[in-house]
Design a protein around this motif. Sequence first.
Motif, PDB file in Angstrom:
ATOM      1  N   LEU A 141      -2.342   4.834  -8.459  1.00  0.00           N
ATOM      2  CA  LEU A 141      -2.684   4.426  -7.096  1.00  0.00           C
ATOM      3  C   LEU A 141      -1.522   4.681  -6.150  1.00  0.00           C
ATOM      4  CD1 LEU A 141      -4.647   1.077  -7.602  1.00  0.00           C
ATOM      5  CD2 LEU A 141      -5.498   3.124  -6.455  1.00  0.00           C
ATOM      6  N   LEU A 142      -0.322   4.368  -6.593  1.00  0.00           N
ATOM      7  CA  LEU A 142       0.859   4.578  -5.744  1.00  0.00           C
ATOM      8  C   LEU A 142       1.163   6.069  -5.561  1.00  0.00           C
ATOM      9  CD1 LEU A 142       3.051   1.619  -7.028  1.00  0.00           C
ATOM     10  CD2 LEU A 142       2.179   1.931  -4.695  1.00  0.00           C
ATOM     11  N   ILE A 143       0.870   6.878  -6.579  1.00  0.00           N
ATOM     12  CA  ILE A 143       1.006   8.330  -6.407  1.00  0.00           C
ATOM     13  C   ILE A 143       0.014   8.820  -5.349  1.00  0.00           C
ATOM     14  CG2 ILE A 143       0.691  10.561  -7.540  1.00  0.00           C
ATOM     15  CD1 ILE A 143       1.771   9.285 -10.108  1.00  0.00           C
ATOM     16  N   ALA A 185      -7.979  10.833 -14.103  1.00  0.00           N
ATOM     17  CA  ALA A 185      -9.117  11.644 -13.664  1.00  0.00           C
ATOM     18  C   ALA A 185      -9.444  11.396 -12.192  1.00  0.00           C
ATOM     19  CB  ALA A 185     -10.334  11.348 -14.535  1.00  0.00           C
ATOM     20  N   LYS A 186      -9.263  10.174 -11.713  1.00  0.00           N
ATOM     21  CA  LYS A 186      -9.556   9.874 -10.303  1.00  0.00           C
ATOM     22  C   LYS A 186      -8.641  10.675  -9.379  1.00  0.00           C
ATOM     23  CE  LYS A 186     -11.025   5.191 -11.494  1.00  0.00           C
ATOM     24  NZ  LYS A 186     -10.653   3.759 -11.497  1.00  0.00           N
ATOM     25  N   LEU A 187      -7.338  10.677  -9.681  1.00  0.00           N
ATOM     26  CA  LEU A 187      -6.387  11.445  -8.873  1.00  0.00           C
ATOM     27  C   LEU A 187      -6.653  12.933  -8.998  1.00  0.00           C
ATOM     28  CD1 LEU A 187      -3.838  11.804  -7.173  1.00  0.00           C
ATOM     29  CD2 LEU A 187      -2.478  11.524  -9.259  1.00  0.00           C
ATOM     30  N   GLY A 205      -1.005  -1.035 -15.777  1.00  0.00           N
ATOM     31  CA  GLY A 205       0.122  -0.165 -15.461  1.00  0.00           C
ATOM     32  C   GLY A 205      -0.298   1.219 -14.999  1.00  0.00           C
ATOM     33  N   THR A 206      -1.227   1.856 -15.733  1.00  0.00           N
ATOM     34  CA  THR A 206      -1.682   3.195 -15.353  1.00  0.00           C
ATOM     35  C   THR A 206      -2.345   3.168 -13.984  1.00  0.00           C
ATOM     36  OG1 THR A 206      -2.122   3.668 -17.696  1.00  0.00           O
ATOM     37  CG2 THR A 206      -3.046   5.191 -16.081  1.00  0.00           C
ATOM     38  N   SER A 207      -3.126   2.122 -13.732  1.00  0.00           N
ATOM     39  CA  SER A 207      -3.849   2.005 -12.470  1.00  0.00           C
ATOM     40  C   SER A 207      -2.887   1.933 -11.286  1.00  0.00           C
ATOM     41  CB  SER A 207      -4.747   0.767 -12.490  1.00  0.00           C
ATOM     42  OG  SER A 207      -5.367   0.575 -11.234  1.00  0.00           O
ATOM     43  N   VAL A 208      -1.927   1.027 -11.339  1.00  0.00           N
ATOM     44  CA  VAL A 208      -1.013   0.864 -10.197  1.00  0.00           C
ATOM     45  C   VAL A 208      -0.111   2.080 -10.033  1.00  0.00           C
ATOM     46  CG1 VAL A 208       0.914  -0.308 -11.384  1.00  0.00           C
ATOM     47  CG2 VAL A 208       0.411  -0.841  -8.997  1.00  0.00           C
ATOM     48  N   LEU A 209       0.278   2.718 -11.136  1.00  0.00           N
ATOM     49  CA  LEU A 209       1.125   3.906 -11.063  1.00  0.00           C
ATOM     50  C   LEU A 209       0.415   5.031 -10.323  1.00  0.00           C
ATOM     51  CD1 LEU A 209       3.622   5.587 -11.831  1.00  0.00           C
ATOM     52  CD2 LEU A 209       2.522   6.050 -14.030  1.00  0.00           C
TER      53      LEU A 209
END
Length: 382
Positions: free
Chosen positions: A363-365, A122-124, A357-361
Amino acid sequence: MAGRRDRAKTEHYFDYSLLFIILFLVCFGLVMIYSASSYNANVEMKNEMYFLIHQGGAALAGIVAMFVVSMIPYHFWERFAVLGYFTSIVLIALVLTPLGVEVNGARRWLNLGISVQPAEIAKLAMILFLASMICKIGRNVRSLKGFVLILGAAGVVCVMVWKITDNMSSAIIIFGIAFLMLFVASPDYKRFIAIGAIGVAGAALVVFVVSQAASTEGMNFRFVRVLAWLNPEKYSSGTGFQTLQGLYAIGSGGIFGKGLGRSIQKLGYLPEEQNDMIFAVICEELGLFGAIAVILIFLLMIWRFMVIANNAPDLFGALLVVGVMGHIAIQVILNIAVVTNTIPNTGISLPFISYGGTSVLFLLIEMGLVMSVARRIQLKDV
């Protein structure tokens, strides 16, 4: 011939310093996750590298995704902004279905073959949607109707994240992202000052009312956290336990720390040591020096975001970078504030460093989007 010479003098920008900062934070995060989690992972999972392996896989996938996204013109993603917004709403709602997964008493994840946290998606999605929406509204964003429309769109997702996933910290971050993007796009600062003043006054009123409560019986657990924030020693056996253990870790680290891997608090004393409280482990093992170094790295990252946003080819690109900058800045500030007991305890991770895992994935996107904007900046010889 003149046009050909102009093209020859034009170069596209690539921010190698931002790339270095991103890779450093990811690698540093993996080191700290292993250091913080190895003891408990060995006790509970019989594999001291359990958390490192899972985070490493997500980080590797994220780095690949970051480079792929950075190569694609960022306007390509504008056409998916509305779809992403409604998809994030659907994913949040799915938490209430059998697909929802409960971890540590919180139902915030989905089992889609892999564990996914809809709030991170949702943040992205919110950054993309609001950047597109603000550009389409144009000058009307300055009107009261446009102002309310933007905050209303963000508010729907915020309320869903808060009420459905019981994740108030992510709701605050999403609202903060929307608030900052709207602040940059609108020249009328009076509304923002008014909202900020109301928010501060409301928070102060809640703290005052809760502090005057005679008993915690039947009290909402968030209000109990406020009391534990005001007096953690009084609630040391319950709500204040994590806060106190984190402060013990910070205080025992001194200036240069006990050394990497030598934390005592991670040995079963500090809850969520590889996640929300990893900054406390950094302070204990690397000391004040290590903590300040981490903060400076994040400040350098935010500075690079500002440089890219100021030089972005258009408003959409600038707003994308501002949204990502807001996400990182708000999350870093809140995490460190919680760990140091500056604000009441709430579950929030440290970007790139905490386990997730979801957070770092995602964030990198987001970093890939920022780098895509940076690659479209043209440098001309004069």
